[in-house]
Enzyme design. Structure first.
Site, short mmCIF file in Angstrom:
data_model
loop_
_atom_site.label_atom_id
_atom_site.label_comp_id
_atom_site.label_asym_id
_atom_site.label_seq_id
_atom_site.Cartn_x
_atom_site.Cartn_y
_atom_site.Cartn_z
N TYR A 54 37.61 32.08 29.00
CA TYR A 54 38.75 32.96 29.27
C TYR A 54 40.04 32.16 29.01
O TYR A 54 40.17 31.01 29.47
CB TYR A 54 38.67 33.44 30.73
CG TYR A 54 39.93 34.12 31.21
CD1 TYR A 54 40.44 35.21 30.53
CD2 TYR A 54 40.60 33.65 32.33
CE1 TYR A 54 41.61 35.82 30.97
CE2 TYR A 54 41.77 34.27 32.77
CZ TYR A 54 42.27 35.35 32.08
OH TYR A 54 43.42 35.95 32.50
N LYS A 114 36.17 41.66 38.53
CA LYS A 114 35.43 42.35 37.46
C LYS A 114 34.23 43.13 38.03
O LYS A 114 34.41 44.01 38.82
CB LYS A 114 35.01 41.33 36.41
CG LYS A 114 36.08 40.29 36.08
CD LYS A 114 37.36 40.88 35.52
CE LYS A 114 38.33 39.77 35.17
NZ LYS A 114 39.68 40.15 34.99
N ARG A 133 44.29 32.01 57.97
CA ARG A 133 44.14 31.27 56.70
C ARG A 133 42.80 30.52 56.70
O ARG A 133 42.19 30.31 55.67
CB ARG A 133 45.32 30.31 56.51
CG ARG A 133 45.20 29.46 55.27
CD ARG A 133 46.52 28.89 54.73
NE ARG A 133 47.56 28.67 55.69
CZ ARG A 133 47.67 27.59 56.48
NH1 ARG A 133 46.77 26.62 56.39
NH2 ARG A 133 48.67 27.48 57.33
N ASP A 148 30.84 29.82 35.34
CA ASP A 148 31.62 31.04 35.57
C ASP A 148 30.69 32.21 35.23
O ASP A 148 30.38 32.44 34.06
CB ASP A 148 32.86 31.03 34.67
CG ASP A 148 33.75 32.25 34.87
OD1 ASP A 148 33.24 33.29 35.31
OD2 ASP A 148 34.96 32.17 34.57
C1 LIG Z 1 35.44 34.95 32.64
C2 LIG Z 1 36.68 35.00 33.47
N1 LIG Z 1 36.92 34.03 34.37
C3 LIG Z 1 38.04 34.03 35.13
C4 LIG Z 1 39.00 35.02 35.02
C5 LIG Z 1 40.23 35.00 35.89
O1 LIG Z 1 40.11 35.90 36.93
P1 LIG Z 1 41.33 36.67 37.67
O2 LIG Z 1 41.96 37.57 36.66
O3 LIG Z 1 40.65 37.38 38.78
O4 LIG Z 1 42.27 35.61 38.15
C6 LIG Z 1 38.79 36.06 34.10
C7 LIG Z 1 39.81 37.13 33.96
O5 LIG Z 1 39.82 37.92 33.06
C8 LIG Z 1 37.61 36.05 33.31
O6 LIG Z 1 37.37 37.01 32.40
#
Ligand SMILES: Cc1ncc(COP(=O)(O)O)c(C=O)c1O
Length: 384
Positions: A103, A200, A51, A175
């Site tokens: 998101y 992604k 961990r 992000d």
């Molecule tokens: C811009 C963005 N940030 C965060 C996330 C969350 O990521 P995860 O699906 O890997 O938890 C997403 C998911 O679609 C996203 O598009």
């Protein structure tokens, strides 16, 4: 070798990914172990329990710190786990300013979970600097932004926002999921922390979830490592390996995503069934010049307005090559309906405020042959 810093594609292949010292294997092994034998009390080879550290995850973290230009990186089980880890830096009473268009899962985490622990959030249009500066107050600890935003493709000036944040003693986190470090380097532009859903473009093959936080100070490294240890939402060795493998081709994939994205955007822009298009690479996007200045390319995320839920549904059902699915950033073209998928949690009112209509479709353009993607989109638009 000279002292010149190697370029991005070279670092993506080599940083953190040196051949295995034991065997010479050119790929980082997947260390499937939960614990490590220790020689004596307090004496070990640098690993105690998985961990805390795992050599496959450590390699990935070194690679990510290098690619984003940070001083540390910490990997988590998903993008949401990484965002949750970031907010464990906070304490009850702290305030966060963030993009009003993010998101949907991030907004849901803030409003439905973290607000129960005494954190407060102000949502502003972070492309409007005076709105942003006005929202920062004495309890503000962090400004958290997405640029381009999901799914409306609004651009925020990272350098200008970083200057506002730093003049008020607040940190900025970005992000960077939509562009990847190949197309945008927020730390170079002044950001303190970068976050990714590695699910992604970084992974790129739609075969593993993941998230990462890249920091720029010893405090970030210490806090994020401590969070990994305390909360345990870490990335598995296998998924760390998949990500390392994906990262090796990030530069070539992103170049192709960028080229295909522009070709598809130009096709959609002139199509009579497309009522509106949102793509920062087009000259008439209101922030085209800013995107051109702060990004290395425009990427492959495009949103289009089809006019109604019925039109969006007919379009989605008619696709033959492109896949109608949640997520983005894979080699395959992925098409989603934000109102019922990624942004369903915002509710009708929340979506209306941001302009996310029932007819909006988001396209993550893949790296198939450009002509095949366009032909599929064309035949699907024909039935609308
Ligand atoms: C811009 C963005 N940030 C965060 C996330 C969350 O990521 P995860 O699906 O890997 O938890 C997403 C998911 O679609 C996203 O598009």
């Amino acid at each position: 070798m000279s002292d010149r810093k190697p370029g991005f594609a070279t670092r993506a292949i080599h940083d953190g990914q040196a051949p295995d010292p034991l065997t010479g294997a050119v790929n980082v092994p997947i260390y499937l172990t939960s614990t490590y034998q220790q020689e004596a009390i307090g004496k070990n080879k640098g690993h105690e329990y998985a961990r805390l550290t795992n050599p496959t995850r450590d390699a990935l973290e070194e690679s990510m710190a290098s690619l984003e230009g940070g001083t540390s990186a910490h990997a988590f089980a998903s993008g949401m786990a990484a965002i949750t880890a970031l907010f464990t830096m906070m304490k009850s009473g702290d305030h966060v300013v963030c993009s009003d268009n993010m998101y949907g899962g991030t907004t849901r985490l803030f409003d439905k979970v973290l607000s129960r622990f005494g954190l407060t959030f102000s949502y502003v249009d972070t492309s409007n600097l005076s709105q942003l500066a006005g929202a920062i107050r004495s309890e503000t600890r962090l400004v958290h932004i997405e640029t381009p935003t999901n799914p409306m493709m609004t651009i925020t000036d990272i350098r200008a926002v970083a200057d506002v944040c730093h003049s008020k003693g607040v940190e900025l986190s970005v992000d960077n999921t939509f562009l990847s470090p190949y197309l945008q380097q927020p730390i170079e532009l002044g950001a303190d922390i970068v976050m990714h859903s590695t699910t992604k473009f970084l992974n790129g093959h739609s075969d593993g979830l993941g998230g990462v936080l890249i920091g720029t100070t010893p405090e970030h490294a210490e806090t994020f490592r401590f969070v990994q240890k305390c909360t345990g939402g870490i990335l598995s060795p296998f998924e760390s390996y998949l990500l390392l493998r994906g990262i090796k081709t990030l530069a070539v994939r992103m170049k192709q995503h960028d080229t295909n994205g522009m070709a598809v955007a130009k096709f959609l822009q002139q199509h009579p069934k497309v009522k509106r298009i949102f793509y920062p690479g087009l000259a008439d996007h209101p922030q085209h010049e800013l995107a051109a200045r702060q990004q290395r390319g425009f990427g492959s995320m495009i949103s289009i307005e089809t006019g109604s839920l019925e039109n969006a549904n007919s379009f989605a059902q008619a696709l033959r090559l492109c896949l109608f699915a949640e997520s983005l950033g894979g080699v395959e073209t992925l098409v989603c309906h934000p109102a019922s998928m990624t942004h369903a949690a915002l509710g009708e009112e929340g979506r209306a405020r941001l302009g996310i209509t029932d007819g909006l479709i988001r396209i993550s353009v893949g790296i198939e042959d450009e002509a095949d993607i366009i032909a599929d989109l064309a035949q699907a638009l024909d039935v609308v």
